[in-house]
Design an enzyme around this catalytic site. Structure first.
Site, PDB file in Angstrom:
ATOM      1  N   ASP A   1      -1.571  -0.645   5.731  1.00  0.00           N
ATOM      2  CA  ASP A   1      -1.855  -0.148   7.066  1.00  0.00           C
ATOM      3  C   ASP A   1      -3.276   0.343   7.257  1.00  0.00           C
ATOM      4  O   ASP A   1      -3.752   0.415   8.376  1.00  0.00           O
ATOM      5  CB  ASP A   1      -0.904   1.006   7.401  1.00  0.00           C
ATOM      6  CG  ASP A   1      -1.293   2.277   6.688  1.00  0.00           C
ATOM      7  OD1 ASP A   1      -1.659   2.174   5.506  1.00  0.00           O
ATOM      8  OD2 ASP A   1      -1.262   3.348   7.301  1.00  0.00           O
TER       9      ASP A   1
ATOM     10  N   ASP B   1       0.883  -1.152   0.000  1.00  0.00           N
ATOM     11  CA  ASP B   1       0.000   0.000   0.000  1.00  0.00           C
ATOM     12  C   ASP B   1       0.931   1.216   0.000  1.00  0.00           C
ATOM     13  O   ASP B   1       2.105   1.096   0.330  1.00  0.00           O
ATOM     14  CB  ASP B   1      -0.850  -0.044   1.274  1.00  0.00           C
ATOM     15  CG  ASP B   1      -1.592   1.239   1.510  1.00  0.00           C
ATOM     16  OD1 ASP B   1      -2.180   1.744   0.539  1.00  0.00           O
ATOM     17  OD2 ASP B   1      -1.580   1.743   2.645  1.00  0.00           O
TER      18      ASP B   1
END
Lengths: 758, 55
Positions: free
Chosen positions: A633, A448
């Site tokens: 996250d 990400d």
């Protein structure tokens, strides 16, 4: 040694104090008569002086009955009288220089399993050592009379120990058998029980051979492995749980009669009016009815730039209110909110992964039938050959005892315990051993962007015509705001001399910026169109990511910010590529911010991905035969984390993401990813070696048992020998670290050179 | 044979006493914070753990 350092720099900015009190109340159950207990996680405790400072400071507070620091878990348990208001625990700790946050109280739930294992281990250890003492004299050639006495004594010790300590294995074996499966505990339980049963029979008929020592020491050694395994996982779980909670516990709800009531998130209903102070997280999906502010949405959607909101804006649960107070109306309950939706997607995605079978279970499913079949054939063979039922049965049981998977039961957990411990030392928490196996199989890494590849915190990258003087002024102003750009300015101005301007009043204009007066002049720090209001400087407004410092409407300087790459992100990605991984970036952020970062790292990217897109992308990769490691996250990454073959999250991740990930890394450096993979791979190699060793042991020992040459002494020597071999092999992982450390020391200069070059 | 009459109960009794002592120390939560115990011995004032039953 710098001890108990205080966090200098920022002017302390606390969220609404009343809300903090209510949160403490929610997290502090009554544990005894009129006494509440609050558990705080204080990650920076590290020495004896810290313990003294904290306990003294907290004990001195009114209403506090006792405060006790636990250095191992970095926690403080405070008991205080429930008749008064909550003592200012977190504030007191902060003044003493310790960051603290609430830890959800669990009434001894996690400790239950651990103390059961430790108690079982103690009983088994006691029984094993005493039986072994008696057995040694039997092996040394005691007379028949003494031998029988010692056998009886052993039986008396072994029976309660088996009943008490063996439960751990019997329970799990029974569970497996009842569901028609088999695991390692089935052959263990069967071997131990049969060894005891046969020995008991031999003792009753005053026979020469009893295997009590083998049965009980087997239990003891296996319990040692089991307990270590449990403690390592428990430690990782506690460490992950001790991180700051990043979702709202509750919020102030405006009642019809105008009073305010603090309600936990799950009791907030649609249509309720919520008062959201700056610094609070949005508890449920809602619409703004009053006020304007900026929201940090990075954990929720992956966009790194703060988003401006005003009346009518729609807020998602989990976003952080940065600057101004808002009045919002709930449009969903917590179960229907964005968060709830993510949890449902995650559960759906997890079902795919649950089909993964751990290597120990796979080994057990091959091993158990093979062993039981061998014992059966031995029995039939001897029965046919000698027609002596008792003799055939004795030998068949000896086969079961000698093949009882002591080494096999330790082979996998021991390696995983050592590996998890090594990772723990490197700041990587592993949730369970299966995660290590899955990580070792990964061949593709999907990152990400916001908060994972980047730090998720903006950094001042450049400022046209900003002198040290103007930066210092801006930093002075910015210290009064919690906006991420202000934080970045404070950080940038940390080393600079204080400006020679005394500000009289400083006020924050949510959504715009900060305003301060100094004598007759007005300083503004914030959005260009606002800071430069009244002065028409057409064309000078360069985009929404810059901030202008202006004096009386004229520009002093402007500042630009950018999300920065995490420390070592480039090194980590390069290392992964070198190891042969396919690396990709997938982000919910806009293309314009994803592209440069992906270009810098030289990896393919996908921008503006919705949570569903991320899971589909990973499912597609998995379908094409790749094993994906997802590193992310955000709340929006949680389903993808659950869907991937293995997953990692940084400590700064959203609560749900942290829970979904197999591993959580605490340090900022992204080199945790290649490090975890290489440890997982060497652990995988050692596991396979151990399984091979255990098999080799059986290849040698089983023929001896089938031929009927196994005496209790042979069994004891063979079984302990193989266990020691397996444990010693597992410890090689630990010794490799030392050599790796030496190599790491030599590599340091290059790393320093790279940092200097940046 | 007469020696066994004394020796074996003594040996087992010692073992059982050790086991009981361990169980007691476990129950009074003396293993909860091993790192903390290591540094606390250096502190001057000795503060006993207050357990729930001790209040």
């Amino acid at each position: 040694m710098s001890c108990c350092g205080s966090q200098a720099g920022l002017v302390a900015l606390r969220p609404d104090a009343r809300a903090a009190d209510e949160e403490v109340l929610l997290a502090s159950p009554i544990v005894a008569d009129g006494v509440r207990q609050t558990d705080l996680s204080v990650p920076t405790i590290h020495c004896g002086a810290c313990i003294r400072t904290i306990e003294k400071a907290l004990d001195g507070l009114a209403g506090v009955e006792s405060a006790r620091v636990n250095l191992s878990t970095r926690r403080v348990t405070v008991k205080w009288r429930a008749d008064g208001p909550p003592p200012p625990l977190i504030e007191t700790l902060e003044q003493a220089g310790f960051q603290a946050h609430l830890f959800d109280f669990e009434p001894d739930s996690g400790d239950g399993a651990r103390s059961e294992l430790v108690r079982a281990l103690a009983v088994a250890g006691f029984a094993a050592s005493n039986i072994m003492l008696l057995s040694v004299s039997v092996w040394a050639g005691a007379e028949a009379e003494t031998r029988n006495l010692f056998h009886w004594l052993s039986a008396i010790i072994a029976l309660p120990a088996l009943a008490y300590s063996g439960r751990v294995f019997f329970r799990s074996a029974w569970q497996a058998v009842r569901h028609g499966r088999t695991n390692m505990d089935v052959p263990i339980s069967l071997g131990v029980l049969l060894a005891f049963g046969m020995s008991f029979y031999e003792t009753m008929v005053l026979g020469p051979h009893a295997y009590f020592d083998a049965a009980i020491s087997l239990l003891f050694v296996l319990l040692v492995g089991r307990t270590l395994d449990h403690m390592v996982r428990e430690r990782a779980r506690l460490a992950v749980k001790g991180l700051a909670q990043l979702s709202a516990r509750g919020a102030f709800v405006l009642q019809e009669d105008g009073t305010q009531l603090y309600l936990p998130t799950n009791e907030i209903r649609t249509g309720m009016t919520i008062l959201l102070a700056a610094g609070d997280r949005v508890p449920v999906d809602a619409t703004v009815t009053k006020g304007s502010s900026e929201m940090d949405v990075s954990l929720v959607s992956g966009e790194h730039a703060p988003v401006r909101v005003a009346t009518g804006s729609v807020l998602r649960a989990g976003t952080l209110n940065l600057t101004g107070p808002l009045t919002i109306v709930a449009t969903a309950t917590s179960g229907d909110s964005f968060l709830g939706e993510m949890v449902r997607m995650m559960e759906a995605a997890e079902q795919g992964r649950s089909s993964y079978r751990r290597i120990a279970d796979r080994a057990a499913s091959l091993y158990a039938p093979a062993v039981h079949l061998t014992a059966l054939m031995t029995f039939v063979g001897w029965l046919v050959a000698t027609a002596d039922m008792h003799h055939a049965l004795t030998i068949a049981i000896a086969v079961l005892i000698i093949t009882c998977p002591c080494a096999l039961g330790l082979a996998v957990p021991m390696v995983q315990v050592v590996a998890a411990r090594r990772l723990f030392d490197a700041g990587i928490m592993v949730k369970d051993g299966g995660a290590l196996e899955r990580l070792a199989e990964a061949d593709t890494v999907v990152f990400d962007k916001t908060g994972t590849l980047t730090a998720g915190v903006p950094r001042l990258i450049g400022s046209c015509d900003a002198s040290r003087e103007t930066t210092a002024i801006a930093a002075e102003l910015a210290a009064h705001s919690r906006h991420p750009y202000s934080r970045a300015l404070v950080e940038a101005g940390a080393g600079l001399p204080a400006p020679h301007i005394a500000f009289d009043e400083i006020s924050e204009h949510p959504g715009y910026g900060l305003e301060a007066r100094s004598g007759a002049s007005v300083y503004r720090l914030g959005r260009p169109e606002w800071a430069l209001a009244g002065v028409t400087e057409a064309g000078s407004i360069s985009g929404n990511e810059s901030v202008v410092l202006a004096k009386d409407g004229s520009r002093l300087s402007d500042f630009r910010f950018e999300d920065r790459l995490r420390a070592d992100a480039a090194t980590a990605v390069a290392e992964l590529k070198e190891m042969g991984f396919r690396v990709q970036v997938i982000s919910g952020d806009r293309e314009i911010s994803v592209r440069p970062i992906a270009a810098e790292l030289g990896v393919p990217w996908l921008a503006a991905a919705l949570p569903g897109d991320k899971t589909t992308h990973i499912a597609a990769l998995e379908a094409s035969g790749r094993k994906v490691l997802m590193v992310g996250d955000g709340l929006n990454d949680a389903p993808a984390l659950a869907a991937a073959h293995a997953s990692m999250a940084p400590a700064s991740a959203a609560d749900v993401g942290r829970n979904a990930a197999d591993m959580v890394f605490l340090h900022e450096s992204l080199t945790a990813v290649p490090l975890a993979i290489s440890i997982a791979r060497s652990a995988g190699r050692l596991v396979r070696q151990n399984l091979a060793l255990a098999t080799a042991y059986n290849v040698i020992a089983v023929p001896i048992a089938i031929l009927g040459h196994v005496t209790p002494l042979v069994a004891a020597v063979a079984m302990s020998g193989s266990s020691i071999l397996v444990v010693a092999n597992a410890l090689r992982l630990e010794s490799r670290r030392r050599s790796a450390h030496a190599a790491g020391g030599a590599r340091l200069p290059t790393k320093a050179a790279m940092e200097a070059a940046e | 044979m007469k020696d066994y009459f004394f020796l074996i109960p003594i040996a087992l009794g010692l073992g059982l006493a050790a086991l009981a002592a361990f169980m007691w120390s476990l129950k009074t939560r003396q293993y909860d914070d091993l790192e903390g115990a290591a540094v606390r011995i250096l502190q001057e004032e000795d503060v006993p753990i207050r357990t729930k039953s001790g209040q």
